[in-house]
Design an enzyme around this catalytic site. Sequence first.
Site, PDB file in Angstrom:
ATOM      1  N   CYS A   1       0.738  -1.064  -0.066  1.00  0.00           N
ATOM      2  CA  CYS A   1       0.063  -0.110  -0.073  1.00  0.00           C
ATOM      3  C   CYS A   1       0.853   1.380  -0.114  1.00  0.00           C
ATOM      4  CB  CYS A   1      -0.923  -0.072   1.412  1.00  0.00           C
ATOM      5  SG  CYS A   1      -2.009   1.641   1.242  1.00  0.00           S
TER       6      CYS A   1
ATOM      7  N   HIS B   1      -9.067  -3.488  -2.306  1.00  0.00           N
ATOM      8  CA  HIS B   1      -8.122  -2.802  -1.357  1.00  0.00           C
ATOM      9  C   HIS B   1      -8.641  -1.436  -1.469  1.00  0.00           C
ATOM     10  CE1 HIS B   1      -3.788  -2.013   0.228  1.00  0.00           C
ATOM     11  NE2 HIS B   1      -4.273  -0.892  -0.212  1.00  0.00           N
ATOM     12  N   GLU B   2      -8.725  -0.862  -2.515  1.00  0.00           N
ATOM     13  CA  GLU B   2      -8.983   0.701  -2.681  1.00  0.00           C
ATOM     14  C   GLU B   2     -10.363   1.026  -2.001  1.00  0.00           C
ATOM     15  OE1 GLU B   2      -6.469   2.636  -3.225  1.00  0.00           O
ATOM     16  OE2 GLU B   2      -5.528   0.690  -3.736  1.00  0.00           O
TER      17      GLU B   2
ATOM     18  N   HIS C   1     -10.443   1.501   1.505  1.00  0.00           N
ATOM     19  CA  HIS C   1      -9.838   2.762   2.003  1.00  0.00           C
ATOM     20  C   HIS C   1     -10.939   3.883   2.224  1.00  0.00           C
ATOM     21  CE1 HIS C   1      -5.423   2.688   2.189  1.00  0.00           C
ATOM     22  NE2 HIS C   1      -5.266   2.236   0.838  1.00  0.00           N
TER      23      HIS C   1
HETATM   24 ZN    ZN Z   1      -3.641   1.120   0.427  1.00  0.00          ZN
END
Ligand code: ZN
Length: 186
Positions: free
Chosen positions: A110, A152-153, A156
Amino acid sequence: MASNLTIVEYGKPVLRQKGEKITSFDAALREFTDAMVEALHKSTGIGLAAQQVGKALQICVIDTSVIDEKESSFTLDGKQLPQKLIMPLVLINPVVKLGKGEKVWFDEGCLSFPEIRADVERPDSVEVHYQDTEGAEHHLVCSGVLARVVQHETDHLNGILFIDRAPKRTVKKIWAQLEALRARNS
Ligand code: ZN
């Protein structure tokens, strides 16, 4: 517009904030997403969320075109297209539905965690409804690397980090690195 966005690292509270929904699809939004894409390319990452440039908003950008397109499969609005035609992807107000099939492990990194990696298990496929910078709605169905990056994004955007999804034994191994990074950024 020149990109002056700086990547925010682990320890900064904004990484834990849920993003606000975007309601104005105007020139300022396009300037911001252009700057995010520029920051993504500059940092040679494959995904970047608004929280990672200090803004708690429902926006992330993805560009997996540096990875062989055989590593992902997808349809966008029901069409199969070459990967390079759909990249960079700008996902605004994404709503994700995780695939119910196979789960796979992948060694994730990341941009907000320099030099730290962790094995994370996630569904191999995912569906996402999102808007583009004009406000038009799209439907992306994907698997492989692209599905990994989308998960993953979009995590966030809800203040969730990949270390939250890593097994305890993995977090234990990288604990000292995580604490050092957090101390640097708080
Ligand atoms: Zn990340």
